[in-house]
Design a protein around this motif. Structure first.
Motif, short mmCIF file in Angstrom:
data_model
loop_
_atom_site.label_atom_id
_atom_site.label_comp_id
_atom_site.label_asym_id
_atom_site.label_seq_id
_atom_site.Cartn_x
_atom_site.Cartn_y
_atom_site.Cartn_z
N ARG A 1 0.93 -1.23 -0.10
CA ARG A 1 0.03 -0.09 -0.07
C ARG A 1 0.95 1.15 -0.05
NH1 ARG A 1 -4.75 -1.53 4.04
NH2 ARG A 1 -3.03 -1.46 5.60
N ARG B 1 2.58 4.46 -1.27
CA ARG B 1 2.14 5.15 -2.54
C ARG B 1 3.16 6.04 -2.91
NH1 ARG B 1 -1.54 7.09 1.07
NH2 ARG B 1 -0.90 9.08 0.87
N GLU C 1 3.04 9.03 -5.31
CA GLU C 1 2.34 9.88 -6.32
C GLU C 1 2.83 10.87 -6.91
OE1 GLU C 1 -0.20 11.07 -2.64
OE2 GLU C 1 -1.72 9.45 -3.14
N ARG D 1 3.24 1.72 -4.82
CA ARG D 1 2.14 1.63 -5.80
C ARG D 1 2.10 2.79 -6.65
NH1 ARG D 1 -0.97 -1.77 -6.83
NH2 ARG D 1 -0.63 -3.12 -4.83
N PRO E 1 -3.01 3.20 -8.36
CA PRO E 1 -4.04 2.34 -7.59
C PRO E 1 -5.10 1.97 -8.57
CG PRO E 1 -4.21 4.59 -7.00
CD PRO E 1 -3.26 4.55 -8.19
#
Ligand SMILES: Cc1cc2nc3c(=O)[nH]c(=O)nc-3n(C[C@H](O)[C@H](O)[C@H](O)COP(=O)(O)OP(=O)(O)OC[C@H]3O[C@@H](n4cnc5c(N)ncnc54)[C@H](O)[C@@H]3O)c2cc1C
Length: 388
Positions: free
Chosen positions: A138, A140, A142, A171, A174
């Motif tokens: 999970r 992230r 971005e 990630r 998503p």
């Protein structure tokens, strides 16, 4: 590079005898900026300089002509047999991934620093809710200008407390299928927003860390491979991570003779030694049969490496066989210790080694894929069993 593997082993053995750094306990890690850390870096550097590590890299990056996978296995076995400090898996996996997926610039910047042991690497893959099922991760990354802002938590990161660089998976998309939205990054561990907290284990040492990432800014130069192509990067190294755990089987003879010494030193309430008792003898006979079985399994893997000249697809079998037998032997040792009233002086050091093995041995059944996962891989990939 000798193609006669026995001659190569002999060469390694005398190198270790001359300059080898002894490994006192498995799973022990050192603090950053300590004398031990400098000694370990020096030893790793000398393994690269002598051409034992990095020999399989492409020729332009220091690889050596005539290098075969079996040379890697011979090196691993001799380091283990000689009780020498082993090269760190995380560094070997990082170099593997950089060679396979890195840009020319990344190779130029990163590979020489691995060779000089200036860069120790850690692996930032597992998360509190993503271990065996890594695609559930999970953390992230971005988009932020031409780069990314990374936020999340990693755990069980071996060596993160002294690593200079981390191989991170996060990630980036998503919205797509979960394996498809992951990107791999090469991350300097001193970037703002990274906090490393060692985890103290039951062995008393701190091999792993939690790593917290809070708005860590990464540029395009930190992306390893394609954006959203991280799954390929992270899985490429895992097979080779598993392949050589079985090399530890070279320790089994010594472990068995340590068991006999322990049974000889463990005094029963009536003053006899454990070894004099029939039930102990029966347990030892079973243990010996198991040891011989594992040695055959691992020998078979080695023969395949020699025959096929590639890293073995059945590394998982050797990993499972060694790590589970290791646990069984440590359990027997603990039974001998706990059922005795005293241990003779000459058995104390051996007993101490068994305590540590007992606490540490289970970790090997988890790292690089827990035994249940390895059994699944063996069932599907080697035995071609249908999914249940
Ligand atoms: C010595 C060691 C070093 C490590 N180093 C690193 C590192 O440097 N970097 C890093 O990122 N991680 C590292 N790890 C973490 C390691 O990769 C994970 O511990 C491992 O993948 C298992 O994940 P988990 O701990 O979350 O357990 P889980 O995945 O939660 O598993 C818990 C139990 O459930 C079982 N299980 C899970 N899924 C299934 C299934 N589908 N079928 C059957 N049984 C299942 C497992 O086998 C296990 O027994 C290390 C671990 C160890 C022990």
């Amino acid at each position: 590079m000798p193609t006669d593997i026995e001659a190569y082993r002999e060469q390694i053995r005398s190198f270790i005898a001359d300059q080898g750094l002894r490994l006192h306990r498995e799973g022990v890690r050192v603090p950053r900026d300590s004398d031990e850390e400098r000694t370990i870096r020096g030893w790793l550097r000398s393994l690269y300089e002598a051409g034992y590590l990095g020999a399989g890299w492409p020729p332009g990056w220091g690889g050596r002509p005539g290098h075969l996978p079996v040379h890697d296995l011979a090196l691993m076995e001799e380091l283990i047999r000689g009780d020498a400090y082993r090269p760190l898996d995380q560094v070997m996996l990082a170099s593997h991934a950089i060679i396979a997926f890195g840009t020319e610039k990344q190779k130029q910047e990163l590979l020489p620093r691995i060779r000089s042991a200036e860069h120790i690497w850690c692996q930032l893959f597992s998360e509190p809710d993503a271990g065996s099922d890594l695609a559930a991760l999970r953390t992230r990354a971005e988009p932020d200008g031409d780069g990314f802002l990374v936020t999340g938590q990693k755990i069980w990161s071996t060596d993160a407390q002294w690593a200079d660089m981390g191989m991170l998976v996060a990630r980036t998309d998503p919205a797509v299928e979960r394996h498809a939205g992951i990107t791999a990054f090469v991350v300097p561990m001193n970037l703002p927003g990274i906090e490393v907290r060692p985890i103290r284990e039951m062995t008393g040492f701190a091999e792993f860390c939690e790593v917290f990432l809070d708005g860590v800014r990464l540029g395009p130069e930190h992306v390893l491979g394609d954006v959203n192509g991280g799954w390929k990067v992270l899985t490429s190294g895992l097979a080779s991570e598993r392949a050589f755990v079985g090399a530890n089987a070279v320790q089994l003879d010594r472990m068995f003779s340590d068991l006999i010494s322990l049974a000889t030193a463990a005094r029963q309430p009536d003053g006899t030694t454990a070894l004099e008792h029939e039930d102990v003898q029966a347990h030892l006979a079973t243990a010996l049969a198991r040891v011989e079985e594992v040695k055959l399994i691992v020998r078979d893997t080695v023969d395949r490496i020699l025959d096929d000249n590639e890293h073995p697809s059945d590394g998982p079998v050797a990993k499972l066989a060694y790590t589970e037998t290791n646990v069984a032997l440590t359990e027997l040792a603990m039974q001998l210790i706990t059922s005795s009233t005293s241990i003779d002086d000459d058995g104390l050091e051996i007993a101490d080694r068994w305590y540590h093995n007992y606490l540490w041995g289970r970790a090997l059944t988890i790292s690089g894929g827990a035994s249940e996962i390895i059994r699944g891989i063996i069932g599907r990939q080697l035995l071609h069993l249908p999914r249940a």
